[in-house]
Design an enzyme around this catalytic site. Structure first.
Site, PDB file in Angstrom:
ATOM      1  N   GLY A 120     -61.538  -0.514  13.615  1.00 24.18           N
ATOM      2  CA  GLY A 120     -61.477   0.843  14.181  1.00 24.18           C
ATOM      3  C   GLY A 120     -61.330   1.878  13.081  1.00 24.18           C
ATOM      4  CB  THR A 141     -57.093  -6.965  10.783  1.00 26.42           C
ATOM      5  OG1 THR A 141     -56.915  -7.731  11.974  1.00 26.42           O
ATOM      6  CG2 THR A 141     -58.419  -7.365  10.183  1.00 26.42           C
ATOM      7  CB  ILE A 142     -53.023 -10.658  11.764  1.00 26.77           C
ATOM      8  CG1 ILE A 142     -53.204 -10.153  13.201  1.00 26.77           C
ATOM      9  CG2 ILE A 142     -51.795 -10.064  11.119  1.00 26.77           C
ATOM     10  CD1 ILE A 142     -52.139 -10.674  14.166  1.00 26.77           C
ATOM     11  CG  ASP A 143     -57.082  -9.439  14.888  1.00 24.10           C
ATOM     12  OD1 ASP A 143     -56.067 -10.108  15.165  1.00 24.10           O
ATOM     13  OD2 ASP A 143     -57.295  -8.297  15.353  1.00 24.10           O
ATOM     14  CG  MET A 185     -51.621 -11.721  18.663  1.00 29.39           C
ATOM     15  SD  MET A 185     -50.840 -10.339  17.787  1.00 29.39           S
ATOM     16  CE  MET A 185     -49.892  -9.609  19.095  1.00 29.39           C
ATOM     17  NE  ARG A 187     -59.630  -6.473  17.519  1.00 29.25           N
ATOM     18  CZ  ARG A 187     -60.435  -5.452  17.307  1.00 29.25           C
ATOM     19  NH1 ARG A 187     -60.460  -4.444  18.161  1.00 29.25           N
ATOM     20  NH2 ARG A 187     -61.213  -5.405  16.258  1.00 29.25           N
ATOM     21  CD  GLU A 238     -54.985 -11.468  21.163  1.00 30.62           C
ATOM     22  OE1 GLU A 238     -53.924 -11.199  21.752  1.00 30.62           O
ATOM     23  OE2 GLU A 238     -55.432 -10.775  20.232  1.00 30.62           O
ATOM     24  CG  HIS A 288     -46.438  -7.803  18.681  1.00 34.24           C
ATOM     25  ND1 HIS A 288     -46.617  -8.008  20.025  1.00 34.24           N
ATOM     26  CD2 HIS A 288     -47.326  -6.848  18.323  1.00 34.24           C
ATOM     27  CE1 HIS A 288     -47.559  -7.194  20.473  1.00 34.24           C
ATOM     28  NE2 HIS A 288     -48.004  -6.482  19.459  1.00 34.24           N
ATOM     29  CD  GLN A 290     -49.717 -14.706  16.481  1.00 29.78           C
ATOM     30  OE1 GLN A 290     -50.801 -15.221  16.315  1.00 29.78           O
ATOM     31  NE2 GLN A 290     -49.363 -14.157  17.617  1.00 29.78           N
TER      32      GLN A 290
HETATM   33  O1  F6P Z   1     -55.585  -6.405  15.753  1.00 33.28           O
HETATM   34  C1  F6P Z   1     -54.320  -6.948  15.540  1.00 33.28           C
HETATM   35  C2  F6P Z   1     -53.696  -7.364  16.844  1.00 33.28           C
HETATM   36  O2  F6P Z   1     -52.439  -7.958  16.567  1.00 33.28           O
HETATM   37  C3  F6P Z   1     -54.540  -8.292  17.700  1.00 33.28           C
HETATM   38  O3  F6P Z   1     -54.511  -9.629  17.247  1.00 33.28           O
HETATM   39  C4  F6P Z   1     -53.921  -8.077  19.046  1.00 33.28           C
HETATM   40  O4  F6P Z   1     -54.863  -8.331  20.073  1.00 33.28           O
HETATM   41  C5  F6P Z   1     -53.551  -6.620  19.028  1.00 33.28           C
HETATM   42  O5  F6P Z   1     -53.460  -6.237  17.677  1.00 33.28           O
HETATM   43  C6  F6P Z   1     -52.236  -6.315  19.715  1.00 33.28           C
HETATM   44  O6  F6P Z   1     -52.073  -4.938  19.753  1.00 33.28           O
HETATM   45  P1  F6P Z   1     -50.695  -4.234  20.109  1.00 33.28           P
HETATM   46  O7  F6P Z   1     -49.811  -4.342  18.912  1.00 33.28           O
HETATM   47  O8  F6P Z   1     -51.086  -2.834  20.400  1.00 33.28           O
HETATM   48  O9  F6P Z   1     -50.117  -4.951  21.285  1.00 33.28           O
END
Ligand code: F6P
Length: 364
Positions: A120, A141-143, A185, A187, A238, A288, A290
């Site tokens: 983003g 990003t952790i993703d 997590m 995404r 997820e 979170h 993670q």
């Molecule tokens: O993009 C990082 C992330 O931790 C994703 O793995 C997860 O889907 C999302 O952010 C969670 O977002 P939030 O912290 O807004 O709940």
């Protein structure tokens, strides 16, 4: 551009936090201060840029933070300046506030702005570059789902936490002869589930890239049970979804850059396994944890390499670029290339081949 041309630089952290953000802030700010530049910390990501919230960072602000989780600047995944959410009596309405952001950038007299973020954030970097601002992107990003870089910092830390959780579930799962489901997590990409699942020896890994078939999942855990393994570990991303079903969404929030908050597939998988196989099942949603806590040494090093390279990139006037890891080396790519698509797990990834070789199932 000669190094001393950078008189004032800004730094912001956008999107969800991840371990390693402070290490990047430090590795931009320290060398920037060393060449005499003033460093402005923008608060809460692009929200702070739109709303004019910032403060000058001093050497004491950036000392002793290399190992610190979170971000000393604050962050937000809700402040896209081009689609800025505003609460009104009619509900949330979205406006283009990019001109406010540009005005603040100009008022702060920035020669460069470093935007540390994920997909983003890089889209926003690209749009402001087209409008003439001098931005450099730093992927986090952790993703691990940004294309044009082999890895983002934050991923290794998240994978380590998830691996430790799986190790812990192993011992309690085997003691009670249960199926242990863990939702992680990531995404729309399966990197965390795949990495941690492989490292933790999960028996089944479910990832978004391979929509799974319920029957195959049941068969896998039942087969293990029949062969005498009286427990199984199922690691679920997820974003994983059944071939005959939908993505499980926890909530939709119009304020977020990505309006969908994922979550809930773990509970569904756990319930279906117990109902359909009769095996006692427990579900853990890692959430979170993670994202919190100290970065691993790998992430600290990568973050430091990224930040120091980003400053060099700005000194050379290469704006609209993002630093990126290619093999062992940090290099530079155009942000436009980085946002073309999400980096998901390719079917022929060596991680997939290795997991299959040791008998891990993917429910397909
Ligand atoms: O993009 C990082 C992330 O931790 C994703 O793995 C997860 O889907 C999302 O952010 C969670 O977002 P939030 O912290 O807004 O709940």
């Amino acid at each position: 551009m000669a190094p001393n041309k950078l008189k004032r630089v800004g730094i912001l952290t956008g999107g969800g936090d991840c371990p390693g953000l402070n290490a990047v802030i430090r590795s931009i700010a320290k060398p920037a201060m060393a060449i005499g530049a003033t460093v402005i910390g923008v608060q809460d990501g692009f929200e702070g840029l739109v709303e004019g919230r910032s403060r000058e960072l001093k050497p004491k602000d950036i000392g002793g933070i290399v190992n610190l989780g979170g971000t000393i600047l604050g962050t937000s995944n809700k402040g896209n300046p081009f689609q800025y959410p505003v609460e009104t009596p009619r509900g949330i309405e979205v406006y283009d506030y990019s001109q406010n952001a540009i005005r603040n950038y100009q008022d702060w007299e920035l020669d460069a702005l470093f935007a540390i973020g994920g997909d983003g954030t890089m889209h926003i970097v690209d749009r402001f570059t087209d409008l003439g601002l001098s931005l450099v992107g730093i992927p986090k990003t952790i993703d691990n789902d940004l294309s044009a870089t082999d890895m983002t910092f934050g991923y290794d830390s998240a994978m380590s936490v998830a691996t430790e959780a799986i190790d812990r579930l192993h011992s309690t799962g085997s003691a009670h002869h249960r199926v242990m489901v863990i939702e992680v997590m990531g995404r729309y990409a399966g990197w965390i589930a795949l990495g941690a699942g492989l490292a933790g020896g999960a028996d089944v890994i479910l990832i978004p890239e391979f929509p799974f078939v319920w029957e195959k999942l049941y068969e896998h855990v039942l087969r293990r049970s029949k062969l005498g393994s009286r427990f199984s570990i199922v690691c679920v991303a997820e974003g994983a979804k059944p071939a005959d079903g939908e993505l499980v969404v926890k909530e939709k929030d119009k304020k977020r850059t990505d309006p969908f908050r994922l979550g809930g597939i773990g509970e569904l998988v756990g319930k279906k396994i117990e109902d359909e196989t009769g095996l006692e099942t427990r579900v853990t949603v890692l959430g979170h944890v993670q994202r919190g806590g100290s970065p691993t040494p790998f992430d600290r090093v990568l973050a430091t390499k990224f930040g120091s390279m980003a400053l060099r990139v700005a000194m050379e006037g290469k704006f609209g670029h993002m630093v990126s890891l290619r093999g062992q080396d940090v290099t530079v790519v155009s942000v436009k290339d980085a946002i073309l698509k999400l980096r998901t797990v390719p079917p022929d990834s060596q991680l997939i081949l290795a997991a299959k070789a040791v008998g891990t199932g993917f429910g397909v």
